[in-house]
Scaffold this motif. Structure first.
Motif, PDB file in Angstrom:
ATOM      1  N   HIS A  72       0.890  -1.334  -0.203  1.00 32.31           N
ATOM      2  CA  HIS A  72       0.012  -0.017   0.145  1.00 32.31           C
ATOM      3  C   HIS A  72       0.852   1.365  -0.123  1.00 32.31           C
ATOM      4  CE1 HIS A  72      -3.317   2.629   0.612  1.00 32.31           C
ATOM      5  NE2 HIS A  72      -4.214   1.490   1.143  1.00 32.31           N
ATOM      6  N   ALA A  73       0.849   2.086  -1.268  1.00 27.90           N
ATOM      7  CA  ALA A  73       1.505   3.320  -1.152  1.00 27.90           C
ATOM      8  C   ALA A  73       1.176   4.322  -0.120  1.00 27.90           C
ATOM      9  CB  ALA A  73       1.338   3.765  -2.560  1.00 27.90           C
ATOM     10  N   ASN A  74       0.237   4.345   0.642  1.00 29.35           N
ATOM     11  CA  ASN A  74      -0.048   5.154   1.502  1.00 29.35           C
ATOM     12  C   ASN A  74       0.592   4.773   2.771  1.00 29.35           C
ATOM     13  OD1 ASN A  74      -2.128   5.988  -0.312  1.00 29.35           O
ATOM     14  ND2 ASN A  74      -3.850   5.604   0.937  1.00 29.35           N
ATOM     15  N   GLU A  80       9.551   8.459  -2.756  1.00 24.99           N
ATOM     16  CA  GLU A  80      11.126   8.364  -2.634  1.00 24.99           C
ATOM     17  C   GLU A  80      11.125   7.165  -1.605  1.00 24.99           C
ATOM     18  OE1 GLU A  80      10.269  11.423  -2.188  1.00 24.99           O
ATOM     19  OE2 GLU A  80      10.921  12.240  -4.053  1.00 24.99           O
ATOM     20  N   ASP A  81      10.274   7.173  -0.611  1.00 31.25           N
ATOM     21  CA  ASP A  81      10.339   6.254   0.498  1.00 31.25           C
ATOM     22  C   ASP A  81       9.847   4.984  -0.021  1.00 31.25           C
ATOM     23  OD1 ASP A  81      10.419   5.241   3.041  1.00 31.25           O
ATOM     24  OD2 ASP A  81       8.627   5.970   3.520  1.00 31.25           O
ATOM     25  N   LEU A  82       8.901   5.033  -0.956  1.00 29.97           N
ATOM     26  CA  LEU A  82       8.231   3.851  -1.570  1.00 29.97           C
ATOM     27  C   LEU A  82       9.328   3.125  -2.495  1.00 29.97           C
ATOM     28  CD1 LEU A  82       5.825   1.860  -2.426  1.00 29.97           C
ATOM     29  CD2 LEU A  82       5.127   3.681  -3.886  1.00 29.97           C
ATOM     30  N   GLY A  83       9.926   3.871  -3.314  1.00 28.99           N
ATOM     31  CA  GLY A  83      10.998   3.265  -4.253  1.00 28.99           C
ATOM     32  C   GLY A  83      12.166   2.879  -3.608  1.00 28.99           C
ATOM     33  N   ARG A  84      12.624   3.364  -2.570  1.00 31.08           N
ATOM     34  CA  ARG A  84      13.476   2.782  -1.462  1.00 31.08           C
ATOM     35  C   ARG A  84      13.364   1.391  -1.202  1.00 31.08           C
ATOM     36  NH1 ARG A  84      14.666   7.651  -0.012  1.00 31.08           N
ATOM     37  NH2 ARG A  84      13.318   7.799   1.725  1.00 31.08           N
ATOM     38  N   TYR A  85      11.769   1.229  -0.670  1.00 29.35           N
ATOM     39  CA  TYR A  85      11.313   0.014  -0.242  1.00 29.35           C
ATOM     40  C   TYR A  85      11.298  -1.109  -1.185  1.00 29.35           C
ATOM     41  CZ  TYR A  85       8.021  -3.660   1.811  1.00 29.35           C
ATOM     42  OH  TYR A  85       7.496  -4.553   2.265  1.00 29.35           O
ATOM     43  N   LEU A  86      10.803  -0.702  -2.382  1.00 30.89           N
ATOM     44  CA  LEU A  86      10.510  -1.598  -3.542  1.00 30.89           C
ATOM     45  C   LEU A  86      12.064  -1.996  -3.898  1.00 30.89           C
ATOM     46  CD1 LEU A  86       8.025   0.098  -5.666  1.00 30.89           C
ATOM     47  CD2 LEU A  86       7.673  -1.706  -3.981  1.00 30.89           C
TER      48      LEU A  86
END
Length: 144
Positions: A72-74, A80-86
């Motif tokens: 969940h992107a939320n 940037e935070d989501l990209g680092r996680y992925l």
């Protein structure tokens, strides 16, 4: 022209699934981010053997088939935070998002969430054998 447009639209979903299945992630963003607002975009992501990244209803987890069935992107502070996680997902962490799809890989019975079961019941009531949830069930019952 109307006939041709409708024909192209009919196959658009199939093309999306074929293309999306060849990637590690399927990005599914709603047009509106609002509590309880879930569309076919949410359920399309579950039709492929890939991990869905979803941006939409803050309570989307209530409608998911299982916990850890999508990202969940939320849940992230921004892109940037989501990209680092992925980018940092290990193969083991990535696979946990797909485990619910392969019942033979787990030793316990999968229990679908109440919200997902309710959406499934509504889908069957529509008598639409092409609904996303019906196709999801067919895919789940097919041997991998």
């Amino acid at each position: 022209d109307v006939w041709w447009h409708n024909l192209k639209e009919k196959h658009r979903g199939i093309r999306k699934l074929l293309i999306g299945s060849s990637y590690r992630f399927f990005i599914s963003f709603e047009n509106t981010i609002m509590q309880d607002y879930i569309t076919e975009k949410f359920y399309q992501g579950f039709l492929m053997d890939t991990v869905m990244v979803y941006l939409g209803a803050p309570n989307a987890k209530n409608f998911a088939p299982a916990s850890d069935s999508f990202i969940h992107a939320n849940d992230f502070s921004g892109p940037e935070d989501l990209g680092r996680y992925l980018l940092g997902l290990s193969d083991v962490d990535y696979t946990k998002y797909l485990t619910w799809k392969h019942l033979d890989n787990i030793k316990q019975e999968l229990k679908f969430s109440p919200g997902f079961l309710n959406a499934l019941a509504i889908s069957f009531e529509r008598s639409d054998n092409l609904s996303f949830l019906c196709r999801l069930c067919v895919n789940l019952s097919t041997e991998k």
